[in-house]
Design a protein around this motif. Sequence first.
Motif, PDB file in Angstrom:
ATOM      1  N   THR A   1       0.848  -1.188   0.000  1.00  0.00           N
ATOM      2  CA  THR A   1       0.000   0.000   0.000  1.00  0.00           C
ATOM      3  C   THR A   1       0.880   1.234   0.000  1.00  0.00           C
ATOM      4  N   THR A   2       0.532   2.156  -0.858  1.00  0.00           N
ATOM      5  CA  THR A   2       1.316   3.387  -0.966  1.00  0.00           C
ATOM      6  C   THR A   2       0.441   4.568  -0.558  1.00  0.00           C
ATOM      7  N   PRO A   3       1.025   5.685  -0.239  1.00  0.00           N
ATOM      8  CA  PRO A   3       2.448   5.983  -0.292  1.00  0.00           C
ATOM      9  C   PRO A   3       3.193   5.344   0.878  1.00  0.00           C
ATOM     10  N   ALA A   4       4.486   5.164   0.686  1.00  0.00           N
ATOM     11  CA  ALA A   4       5.327   4.606   1.741  1.00  0.00           C
ATOM     12  C   ALA A   4       6.606   5.424   1.832  1.00  0.00           C
ATOM     13  N   LEU A   5       7.192   5.392   3.018  1.00  0.00           N
ATOM     14  CA  LEU A   5       8.423   6.142   3.259  1.00  0.00           C
ATOM     15  C   LEU A   5       9.475   5.175   3.781  1.00  0.00           C
ATOM     16  N   VAL A   6      10.649   5.214   3.146  1.00  0.00           N
ATOM     17  CA  VAL A   6      11.762   4.336   3.516  1.00  0.00           C
ATOM     18  C   VAL A   6      12.939   5.226   3.911  1.00  0.00           C
ATOM     19  N   VAL A   7      13.476   4.995   5.106  1.00  0.00           N
ATOM     20  CA  VAL A   7      14.616   5.768   5.591  1.00  0.00           C
ATOM     21  C   VAL A   7      15.776   4.810   5.826  1.00  0.00           C
ATOM     22  N   ASP A   8      16.877   5.047   5.120  1.00  0.00           N
ATOM     23  CA  ASP A   8      18.074   4.208   5.220  1.00  0.00           C
ATOM     24  C   ASP A   8      17.747   2.723   5.089  1.00  0.00           C
ATOM     25  N   GLY A   9      16.893   2.400   4.106  1.00  0.00           N
ATOM     26  CA  GLY A   9      16.568   1.009   3.807  1.00  0.00           C
ATOM     27  C   GLY A   9      15.475   0.392   4.646  1.00  0.00           C
ATOM     28  N   LYS A  10      14.944   1.134   5.630  1.00  0.00           N
ATOM     29  CA  LYS A  10      13.901   0.602   6.512  1.00  0.00           C
ATOM     30  C   LYS A  10      12.575   1.307   6.229  1.00  0.00           C
ATOM     31  N   VAL A  11      11.519   0.508   6.011  1.00  0.00           N
ATOM     32  CA  VAL A  11      10.191   1.073   5.788  1.00  0.00           C
ATOM     33  C   VAL A  11       9.688   1.619   7.121  1.00  0.00           C
ATOM     34  N   VAL A  12       9.434   2.932   7.164  1.00  0.00           N
ATOM     35  CA  VAL A  12       8.981   3.557   8.412  1.00  0.00           C
ATOM     36  C   VAL A  12       7.505   3.931   8.362  1.00  0.00           C
ATOM     37  N   SER A  13       6.921   3.913   7.175  1.00  0.00           N
ATOM     38  CA  SER A  13       5.502   4.222   7.032  1.00  0.00           C
ATOM     39  C   SER A  13       5.008   3.658   5.707  1.00  0.00           C
ATOM     40  N   LYS A  14       3.769   3.134   5.723  1.00  0.00           N
ATOM     41  CA  LYS A  14       3.166   2.682   4.471  1.00  0.00           C
ATOM     42  C   LYS A  14       1.657   2.842   4.550  1.00  0.00           C
ATOM     43  N   GLY A  15       1.098   3.291   3.429  1.00  0.00           N
ATOM     44  CA  GLY A  15      -0.350   3.463   3.334  1.00  0.00           C
ATOM     45  C   GLY A  15      -0.887   4.664   4.087  1.00  0.00           C
ATOM     46  N   THR A  16       0.002   5.539   4.543  1.00  0.00           N
ATOM     47  CA  THR A  16      -0.420   6.698   5.327  1.00  0.00           C
ATOM     48  C   THR A  16       0.201   7.962   4.756  1.00  0.00           C
ATOM     49  N   LEU A  17      -0.595   9.007   4.677  1.00  0.00           N
ATOM     50  CA  LEU A  17      -0.090  10.300   4.246  1.00  0.00           C
ATOM     51  C   LEU A  17       0.350  11.061   5.487  1.00  0.00           C
ATOM     52  N   LEU A  18       1.650  11.078   5.713  1.00  0.00           N
ATOM     53  CA  LEU A  18       2.202  11.716   6.903  1.00  0.00           C
ATOM     54  C   LEU A  18       2.269  13.228   6.752  1.00  0.00           C
ATOM     55  N   LYS A  19       2.133  13.917   7.882  1.00  0.00           N
ATOM     56  CA  LYS A  19       2.305  15.369   7.910  1.00  0.00           C
ATOM     57  C   LYS A  19       3.789  15.670   8.136  1.00  0.00           C
ATOM     58  N   VAL A  20       4.187  16.905   7.849  1.00  0.00           N
ATOM     59  CA  VAL A  20       5.590  17.312   7.990  1.00  0.00           C
ATOM     60  C   VAL A  20       6.099  17.011   9.395  1.00  0.00           C
ATOM     61  N   GLU A  21       5.321  17.336  10.411  1.00  0.00           N
ATOM     62  CA  GLU A  21       5.751  17.111  11.802  1.00  0.00           C
ATOM     63  C   GLU A  21       5.973  15.634  12.090  1.00  0.00           C
ATOM     64  N   GLU A  22       5.117  14.784  11.550  1.00  0.00           N
ATOM     65  CA  GLU A  22       5.265  13.337  11.753  1.00  0.00           C
ATOM     66  C   GLU A  22       6.534  12.824  11.084  1.00  0.00           C
ATOM     67  N   ILE A  23       6.824  13.344   9.909  1.00  0.00           N
ATOM     68  CA  ILE A  23       8.046  12.934   9.194  1.00  0.00           C
ATOM     69  C   ILE A  23       9.283  13.389   9.968  1.00  0.00           C
ATOM     70  N   LYS A  24       9.247  14.609  10.479  1.00  0.00           N
ATOM     71  CA  LYS A  24      10.376  15.121  11.258  1.00  0.00           C
ATOM     72  C   LYS A  24      10.642  14.237  12.475  1.00  0.00           C
ATOM     73  N   GLU A  25       9.557  13.786  13.113  1.00  0.00           N
ATOM     74  CA  GLU A  25       9.702  12.898  14.273  1.00  0.00           C
ATOM     75  C   GLU A  25      10.363  11.574  13.872  1.00  0.00           C
ATOM     76  N   LEU A  26       9.961  11.012  12.728  1.00  0.00           N
ATOM     77  CA  LEU A  26      10.549   9.755  12.247  1.00  0.00           C
ATOM     78  C   LEU A  26      12.022   9.933  11.904  1.00  0.00           C
ATOM     79  N   LEU A  27      12.377  11.077  11.339  1.00  0.00           N
ATOM     80  CA  LEU A  27      13.744  11.299  10.900  1.00  0.00           C
ATOM     81  C   LEU A  27      14.698  11.587  12.045  1.00  0.00           C
ATOM     82  N   THR A  28      14.175  12.007  13.190  1.00  0.00           N
ATOM     83  CA  THR A  28      15.050  12.335  14.322  1.00  0.00           C
ATOM     84  C   THR A  28      15.126  11.231  15.353  1.00  0.00           C
ATOM     85  N   LYS A  29      14.479  10.101  15.097  1.00  0.00           N
ATOM     86  CA  LYS A  29      14.562   8.956  16.038  1.00  0.00           C
ATOM     87  C   LYS A  29      15.911   8.319  15.962  1.00  0.00           C
TER      88      LYS A  29
END
Length: 77
Positions: free
Chosen positions: A49-77
């Motif tokens: 299911t798309t859209p999906a977001l992959v960070v450094d080879g790891k799927v961190v989200s799929k099938g969800t439209l993330l907001k900017v703040e949610e993406i920032k949280e994923l990228l700073t973990k």
Amino acid sequence: MDIKVLGSGCAKCKTLEQATKDAVAELGIEATITKVEDFIKIMEFGVMTTPALVVDGKVVSKGTLLKVEEIKELLTK
């Protein structure tokens, strides 16, 4: 950091790509953002299911439209 936005090119996929670019810019981090539209390559990540977001080879989200703040949280973990 290597970030991939997986999707067919639909409106949600394009929105996630832009939100990801915005999140990276707001965080001031160095990252390569790639849009992947090839369904075979998308399925190689185990994503059905798309859209999906992959960070450094790891799927961190799929099938969800993330907001900017949610993406920032994923990228700073």
